[in-house]
Design a protein around this motif. Structure first.
Motif, PDB file in Angstrom:
ATOM      1  N   UNK B 168       0.836  -1.208   0.000  1.00 36.01           N
ATOM      2  CA  UNK B 168       0.000   0.000   0.000  1.00 36.01           C
ATOM      3  C   UNK B 168       0.877   1.268   0.000  1.00 36.01           C
ATOM      4  N   UNK B 169       1.923   1.219   0.820  1.00 35.04           N
ATOM      5  CA  UNK B 169       2.823   2.387   0.857  1.00 35.04           C
ATOM      6  C   UNK B 169       3.522   2.581  -0.483  1.00 35.04           C
ATOM      7  N   UNK B 170       3.914   1.442  -1.076  1.00 34.91           N
ATOM      8  CA  UNK B 170       4.601   1.536  -2.378  1.00 34.91           C
ATOM      9  C   UNK B 170       3.670   2.203  -3.399  1.00 34.91           C
ATOM     10  N   UNK B 171       2.412   1.756  -3.402  1.00 29.43           N
ATOM     11  CA  UNK B 171       1.444   2.261  -4.380  1.00 29.43           C
ATOM     12  C   UNK B 171       1.067   3.714  -4.120  1.00 29.43           C
ATOM     13  N   UNK B 172       0.842   4.008  -2.827  1.00 24.61           N
ATOM     14  CA  UNK B 172       0.226   5.304  -2.530  1.00 24.61           C
ATOM     15  C   UNK B 172       1.226   6.408  -2.216  1.00 24.61           C
ATOM     16  N   UNK B 173       2.429   6.018  -1.797  1.00 27.45           N
ATOM     17  CA  UNK B 173       3.378   7.067  -1.407  1.00 27.45           C
ATOM     18  C   UNK B 173       4.678   7.021  -2.195  1.00 27.45           C
ATOM     19  N   UNK B 174       5.284   5.847  -2.244  1.00 25.08           N
ATOM     20  CA  UNK B 174       6.627   5.772  -2.826  1.00 25.08           C
ATOM     21  C   UNK B 174       6.587   6.014  -4.336  1.00 25.08           C
ATOM     22  N   UNK B 175       5.738   5.262  -5.034  1.00 22.69           N
ATOM     23  CA  UNK B 175       5.702   5.392  -6.492  1.00 22.69           C
ATOM     24  C   UNK B 175       5.239   6.804  -6.916  1.00 22.69           C
ATOM     25  N   UNK B 176       4.183   7.344  -6.314  1.00 21.47           N
ATOM     26  CA  UNK B 176       3.798   8.712  -6.693  1.00 21.47           C
ATOM     27  C   UNK B 176       4.928   9.725  -6.471  1.00 21.47           C
ATOM     28  N   UNK B 177       5.655   9.567  -5.372  1.00 17.05           N
ATOM     29  CA  UNK B 177       6.765  10.492  -5.111  1.00 17.05           C
ATOM     30  C   UNK B 177       7.847  10.370  -6.181  1.00 17.05           C
TER      31      UNK B 177
END
Lengths: 438, 432
Positions: B168-177
Motif C-alpha cells: 500500500x505504501x509503495x502504491x500510494x506514497x513511494x511510487x507517486x513520489x
C-alpha cells in the motif's frame, strides 16, 4: 634430564617455569620486562633454571640422612650465597661499564678522580654491602639487581664523592648510563661454579653440629645432572618476540586456563588481571578453555590502572593495597578509566576524603569492571581462581571476595602464592605435552 | 599500514569487472549535473533498486560511501569533523562519516563532488538509526523525503497484513513520489523485466555462497563475501551487468572447486584450510586487509556469515518474483537479516553452523552499532549450547579507526583458534 620451559612475556614482568617430564615444576624465574623482551626472556629462563637446580639439590639432600631436618636451612643458605655470587659478578660488570663510560669533554681532566671514586664505591659495595645484603637474616625489598645495587650505590656514592672531592652528579651519571647496559646483559650461565662457591660459604656458615662433609656428595650429584631444554612454549604480549616457530606459541588465555587447572583441578572460572588486560576465562574439567572475554582496546581497570594511580599519589605500586586496607569508609569511584581516575582522585582529595578510603574505592572500581568481564564470559562457577599480578594485592582480593559473594554466593576462591607464574606454568605444560603426549 | 608496503592485491576477472562497475556508478553519480539524471539517496538493506531504475534515477547509498571512505582511510578524519560539529562519540560511525564527508565537500571516491539528492527514500528495515540519519540529511538538503515503513519481524514471521501494508505504501506514497520527482511515469512491465534480472543474478549468488559447503571452501563468505555481494545490493541488482557479473563469479568458483583450491585472498590463494567459521556482525572496514590477514594467516576461512545477508536472505529461498512485482519488493524488505528478531538470527546461525560444518562461531561486535550488537552475547551462548561448538567475541567498529586495536583482536583470535584446536584434540591431551 629433559626440561620443558614456559615463558610468559608480560608487559610488566617476564616469568619462566621449568618443568620435568612428569609435570613437576622444578623452577620459577621472574624479571622486569622493561623495554627489552629478548633479554627479559633469557634472564627469566636463566633464573628458572637456577631455581630448578636448587630443586634438584633439594631432591638429593632429601636422600641424605646426615642432613635430615636441616635441608631448608641449607637450601636457604645456598640460595642466598648463590645470589651473592651473582650480585658480585654483576657488580664487577657494572664497575667495568661505569669506568669505560668515563669519557667525553664534560669529564676532561677529572677522569682519574672519577675512576678512583668509582673504584672505591664498588670496593665497598663488594666487600661490605654484599655480605650484609645476603646475610641469613637480611630483608631485601627486591631481588632485582637494579634495585639492590642502586639504592646502596646512591648512599655510598655520596659519601665517597664528598670525601674525594668529586661531584656526586658525575658518579650518578655513570651509574645511570651503565645500569641499563648491565641489566640487559644476562649474568654468565656458569652456574656450577657459583653453586660450588656458594656451597663453600654455606659450609662456613653452618654450625659444627652438622656433618658439613655430607653436603658435598648430594650437591655434586645434583650439579652433575645435565638439564637440557627440550621444548619451550612462549606466551604473553611479547610472545611474537620469541625466536620460536609458531607452534611454540600459545595465547595467554589458554596458558592461564591450563595453569589455573594445574594449580586447582576443580577450578572452572579464572580471572586474570595482568599489566594491560583483564580476562575472564571459563575452563572445563580438563583445563580446556570453553569461553573467554577480555577488555577491549581500552586498558581501563587493568593492572596498569593501579600503576597510574600509584604515580598520581606518588606512591609505590605495592603500597597501594596495604593503604587501602586501612579504609574505614566506603567511597564510590565511578571511573575505571586511567585518565578519569586521576581526575576523580584529585576531586576526592580536594573534597577532603582520606587517601585510604579513595584507594579502597579505586580497588572496588577495578573489581566491578572485572566482574562485568567475567559475567560476559559466563559468570562464576565453583571453583574460582584469581591469577595475575593484581592477585597479590590484598585490597583488590578483599573487594573481589565481597563482590563474588554478593553476586554468586558461596564460591571457593583460590589464590595461589605463585599465581604470577600461572601463564608460564600453563605454557610449560603445553611444552611438555607437545613432546610427552605427542 | 601504508599502501606502499602492501603486497599487490590479487584480483580475479570478476573483481576487475566489479571495480569497473563501481567506478562507473560513481562517475554516473557525480556526472548528474551534466546528464540531468536525478539522484535518490537510500539505504542498503531493503533497497528498491529495481524500482529506482524504473524512474531512470541514480541511487546514492551513504553506507557504501562510508565503507569506501573507511577502506581508503578517510573516515577517521570525517568522523572527527562530525564530532566537532556536535555528534557524540557513541553514535553510528557510518552516520558520522557521512556527515563529515558532507563537511569536506562531499567528494566521491573518484575525486568529484557528489550531487545533492533530489529525493530521500528511507526504508526502516530493522535499523532505527536510519530514520535519524535521514532526518539529518533532510535538514541539510531540504528535498522531498519518502518513508517506507517496514514492520519489524517481532514475532518472527511475515503476515499478510504486514505485506499489504508495505505494498500500500509503495502504491500510494513511494511510487507517486518517484513519478513526481523524476517526471517518469511508472511502468510495471519495466519493473518485471528488472526483477527477472535480479532473480537470475540471485540464483548464481546463492550458488556461490553455498559453494562454501565444499572442503576446502573455494570462497571466504565474509571477507571475500563482501566482494561478491557488493554489486548485488548496492547499485546493480536488476541490471544486466549484475547478471553477467554473477555468471562470471560462478564460473571462477566452479574452476576453483575443480582445482581443489581454497579462497582467494589479497595475497593469493589461501593455503591450508584449518578452521571453518561462521561469523556474525559487520566487518571492520578501516583495517579490512589487516583484519582479513589475521584470519587467512591462521588458515581460517569463513564459510557463512550473517552480514552478507543484510541485503537479503536469498539463500533461504527468497527470489525477486516478476509475477508479483510489488508484493515481492515487500517480501524482500520484510525479510532482510537486520529486520529479523533474535530467535530468527539464532536459528539462521545454527543452521549455518550445521550446514557448512563449521568449527565455531565468531561474533564481531561493532562498538557503534546498537542495531546489530544488541543481544549478541545471548546469541553466542545459545549457539554454543545448541551446537556444542566454541564461540568467541571480538570488538571492532565499522569505519572508526580509533576502535580497532590490532593487538587486542589478534590476541582474541589466536586464543580462539587455539581453543578450537584444544577442543578438537580434547580428550587425548587432557591428562593433567
Amino acid at each position: 634430564m629433559e626440561c620443558f620451559v614456559g615463558i610468559d612475556l608480560g608487559s610488566t614482568t617476564t616469568k619462566a617455569v621449568v618443568m620435568d617430564d612428569k609435570g613437576q615444576v622444578l623452577g620459577r624465574g621472574i624479571t622486569n620486562s622493561r623495554s627489552n623482551y629478548d633479554t627479559a626472556a633469557r634472564v627469566s629462563k636463566l633464573e628458572a633454571f637456577i631455581d630448578a637446580r636448587l630443586s634438584l639439590i633439594r631432591r638429593e639432600l632429601d636422600k641424605e640422612p646426615a642432613v635430615a631436618g636441616r635441608v631448608d636451612e641449607i637450601i636457604d643458605g645456598l640460595t642466598r650465597n648463590f645470589r651473592r655470587e651473582q650480585f658480585i659478578e654483576q657488580l664487577g660488570d657494572l664497575e667495568q661499564t661505569c669506568v669505560a663510560n668515563v669519557e667525553g669533554p664534560r669529564f676532561a681532566g677529572k677522569e682519574k678522580a672519577i675512576v678512583g671514586a668509582l673504584t672505591e664505591v664498588f670496593r665497598r659495595l663488594r666487600e661490605e654491602e654484599a655480605d650484609k645484603l645476603f646475610a641469613p637474616d637480611a630483608q631485601r625489598k627486591s631481588d632485582f639487581f637494579r634495585d639492590l645495587a642502586g639504592s646502596r650505590f646512591m648512599q655510598i656514592g655520596e659519601e665517597v664523592a664528598r670525601a674525594n672531592g668529586v661531584e656526586f652528579d658525575h658518579l650518578l651519571h655513570m651509574y645511570d648510563k651503565s645500569i641499563i647496559e648491565v641489566e640487559n646483559r644476562p649474568p654468565s650461565a656458569d652456574m656450577n661454579r657459583k653453586f660450588r662457591s656458594a656451597m663453600e660459604r654455606v659450609r662456613g656458615e653452618m654450625s659444627s653440629a652438622l656433618d658439613t662433609a655430607a653436603l658435598g656428595a648430594p650437591i655434586d650429584a645434583a650439579l652433575d645432572i645435565e638439564m637440557s631444554e627440550r621444548y619451550v612454549v612462549g606466551t604473553g604480549y611479547g610472545r611474537v618476540r620469541l625466536p620460536f616457530p609458531k607452534e611454540h606459541i600459545r595465547s595467554e588465555i589458554l596458558c592461564h586456563g591450563l595453569g589455573a587447572h594445574l594449580m586447582y583441578p576443580k577450578t572452572r572460572t579464572v580471572l586474570d588481571i595482568g599489566g594491560q588486560d583483564t580476562k575472564g576465562i571459563q575452563i572445563d574439567d580438563k583445563g580446556i578453555v570453553v569461553n573467554f572475554q577480555m577488555n577491549d582496546r581500552c586498558a581501563a581497570g587493568t593492572g596498569r590502572y593501579l600503576g597510574y594511580v600509584a604515580d598520581e599519589m606518588n606512591m609505590g605500586l605495592h603500597e597501594l593495597g596495604p593503604l587501602a586496607m586501612k579504609s574505614t569508609k566506603s567511597i564510590r569511584i565511578n571511573s575505571t578509566c586511567t585518565v578519569f581516575a586521576g581526575a576523580e582522585l584529585r576531586d576526592r582529595l580536594a573534597l577532603g576524603d582520606k587517601r585510604e578510603d579513595i584507594l579502597a574505592g579505586l580497588h572496588r572500581a577495578i573489581m566491578l569492571r572485572a566482574m562485568s568481564i567475567i559475567s560476559r564470559s559466563g559468570g562464576i562457577t565453583d571453583q574460582f581462581t584469581f591469577t595475575g599480578g593484581v592477585a597479590k594485592n590484598e585490597a583488590a582480593v578483599k573487594e573481589l571476595r565481597q563482590l563474588v559473594k554478593e553476586n554468586y554466593g558461596e564460591v571457593q576462591i583460590n589464590i595461589d602464592p605463585d599465581s604470577i607464574y600461572t601463564g608460564a606454568l600453563g605454557a610449560s605444560e603445553f611444552a611438555r605435552r607437545a613432546v610427552v603426549e605427542a | 599500514m601504508s599502501a606502499k608496503t602492501n603486497p599487490e592485491v590479487i584480483k580475479e576477472s570478476s573483481m576487475v569487472k566489479q571495480k569497473g562497475m563501481i567506478a562507473g556508478n560513481y562517475d554516473r553519480l557525480t556526472g548528474t549535473k551534466e546528464s540531468g539524471e536525478k539522484v535518490v539517496s537510500t539505504f542498503v538493506p531493503g533497497n528498491l533498486n529495481e524500482l529506482i531504475m524504473c524512474f531512470d534515477m541514480v541511487n546514492n547509498l551513504p553506507e557504501t560511501n562510508a565503507i569506501q571512505n573507511g577502506m581508503r582511510k578517510q573516515s577517521g578524519g570525517m568522523i572527527m569533523d562530525a564530532e566537532k560539529a556536535g555528534h557524540s562519540e557513541d553514535v553510528c560511525t557510518y552516520v558520522k562519516a557521512d556527515i563529515g564527508m558532507m563537511g569536506r565537500g562531499n567528494i566521491a571516491p573518484n575525486g568529484k563532488p557528489m550531487p545533492a539528492p533530489d529525493m530521500l527514500l528511507l526504508s526502516y528495515t530493522g535499523c532505527f538509526t536510519f530514520m535519524k540519519w535521514f532526518e539529518l540529511l533532510r535538514h541539510e538538503y531540504k528535498c522531498p523525503t519518502v518513508m517506507l515503513q517496514i514492520p519489524y519481524q517481532g514475532d518472527g514471521k511475515i503476515t499478510k497484513n504486514m505485506r499489504d501494508f508495505v505494498v500500500k505504501q509503495l502504491k500510494e506514497e513511494v511510487i507517486p513520489m518517484f513519478e513526481q520527482v523524476s517526471g517518469v511515469k511508472f511502468d510495471i512491465d519495466r519493473l518485471r523485466e528488472y526483477l527477472k534480472n535480479s532473480a537470475k543474478a540471485e540464483d548464481n549468488l546463492v550458488w556461490v555462497l553455498e559453494s562454501a559447503k565444499n572442503r576446502p571452501s573455494p570462497i571466504d563468505a565474509y571477507f571475500g563475501g563482501v566482494y561478491y555481494i557488493g554489486p548485488m545490493f548496492t547499485a546493480f541488482r536488476g541490471t544486466t551487468d549484475a547478471v553477467e557479473y554473477y555468471d562470471l563469479v560462478r564460473g571462477e568458483i566452479e574452476q576453483r572447486i575443480r582445482e581443489g583450491k581454497g579462497p582467494i585472498t589479497p595475497e593469493g590463494d589461501m593455503k591450508e584450510e584449518k578452521y571453518r567459521l561462521v561469523v556474525e556482525g559487520p566487518p571492520n572496514w578501516t583495517s579490512f586487509r589487516e583484519f582479513w590477514k589475521l584470519f587467512y594467516d591462521e588458515g581460517a576461512v569463513v564459510v557463512a556469515s550473517s552480514y552478507t545477508k543484510v541485503g537479503g536472505l536469498y539463500d533461504q529461498g527468497f527470489r525477486h518474483d516478476p509475477n508479483d512485482p510489488l508484493g515481492t519488493l515487500a517480501d524482500y524488505c520484510l525479510g532482510c537479516y537486520a529486520n529479523n528478531n533474535l530467535p530468527q538470527r539464532v536459528e539462521l546461525l545454527e543452521k549455518y553452523m550445521n550446514e557448512y560444518q563449521a568449527d565455531g562461531l565468531l561474533i564481531n561486535s561493532i562498538k557503534s552499532c546498537n542495531s546489530f550488537s544488541a543481544g549478541q552475547l545471548l546469541m553466542m551462548r545459545e549457539i554454543e549450547k545448541r551446537t556444542g561448538k566454541p564461540a568467541a567475541f571480538i570488538e571492532t567498529d565499522l569505519v572508526d579507526p580509533r576502535y580497532f586495536s590490532h593487538a587486542n583482536v589478534k590476541n582474541r583470535l589466536e586464543s580462539y583458534f587455539q581453543m578450537v584446536d584444544q577442543k578438537r584434540s580434547g580428550a587425548s591431551l587432557a591428562t593433567a
